[in-house]
Design an enzyme around this catalytic site. Sequence first.
Site, PDB file in Angstrom:
ATOM      1  N   CYS A 156      80.332  94.125 105.096  1.00 16.48           N
ATOM      2  CA  CYS A 156      80.400  94.495 103.689  1.00 16.48           C
ATOM      3  C   CYS A 156      81.465  95.568 103.568  1.00 16.48           C
ATOM      4  O   CYS A 156      81.291  96.687 104.051  1.00 16.48           O
ATOM      5  CB  CYS A 156      79.057  95.020 103.198  1.00 16.48           C
ATOM      6  SG  CYS A 156      79.092  95.595 101.483  1.00 16.48           S
ATOM      7  N   GLU A 204      83.121  89.287  99.287  1.00 18.67           N
ATOM      8  CA  GLU A 204      83.624  88.772 100.559  1.00 18.67           C
ATOM      9  C   GLU A 204      84.795  87.850 100.245  1.00 18.67           C
ATOM     10  O   GLU A 204      84.966  87.402  99.114  1.00 18.67           O
ATOM     11  CB  GLU A 204      82.546  88.018 101.337  1.00 18.67           C
ATOM     12  CG  GLU A 204      81.385  88.872 101.827  1.00 18.67           C
ATOM     13  CD  GLU A 204      81.775  89.884 102.909  1.00 18.67           C
ATOM     14  OE1 GLU A 204      82.954  89.872 103.346  1.00 18.67           O
ATOM     15  OE2 GLU A 204      80.912  90.682 103.300  1.00 18.67           O
TER      16      GLU A 204
END
Length: 234
Positions: A2, A106
Amino acid sequence: MCGRYRLSRRKELVEEYFGASSDVMEWTPRYNIAPTQPVPVIQQNPKQPRRELSLIRWGLIPSWAKDSSISAQMINARSETAATKPAFRDPLASRRCLVPADGFYEWTRSGRAKQPYCFEVNHGELFAFAGLWDRWKDPSGHWVKSCSILTTAPNVVTSAIHDRMPVILDRADYDQWLDPGMTNVEAVSDMLRPCDARIMRCYPVSTRVNHVGNDDVECSTPVELTETQDRLFP
């Protein structure tokens, strides 16, 4: 992994959702939060039964670090190995926090092109990443608080884009996760599982989010992929 996320709620709404008090003067809604920046976290007061919201640096600096440069490698901690890594072992046992968010990003890559995707829970509701924090004294003697976000194996929503995902804690686990008296590492590690894919969604967003300097609502606004992009990306 992340490496970017979103917290677009006002400070008052974050405090209300998590039942936390705060000495943070202001929190401007953010749409492209990046490593090394100050981020809101929720911690349990060790002496009183109350949650507190504060701003600390994203990128954990272990208490034993010689300098702060190590933080760039510490924005995430693998949940499977955190209990054995020197930087994360003690924080997992006694220095845990919640990292509020309402989306994360992402990327997929084709050649030199990177297409970002935004992931949400229940169509954009607030949630919390499982976080670890630590304190480090800089050369001038000032204490610096910092944090890392734990990651785990992907669920079916995230696996199409990335082979890892941040740990999104169940709301029912918040009290135990924050409890500084809970030092049973095996018990807290059981909470570090992939989020239920049925409550998550993913959609492509503008490449504006690729650049840290861009931080506005357009960073997480859904976009239509062209026919060519549809062939290049999932």
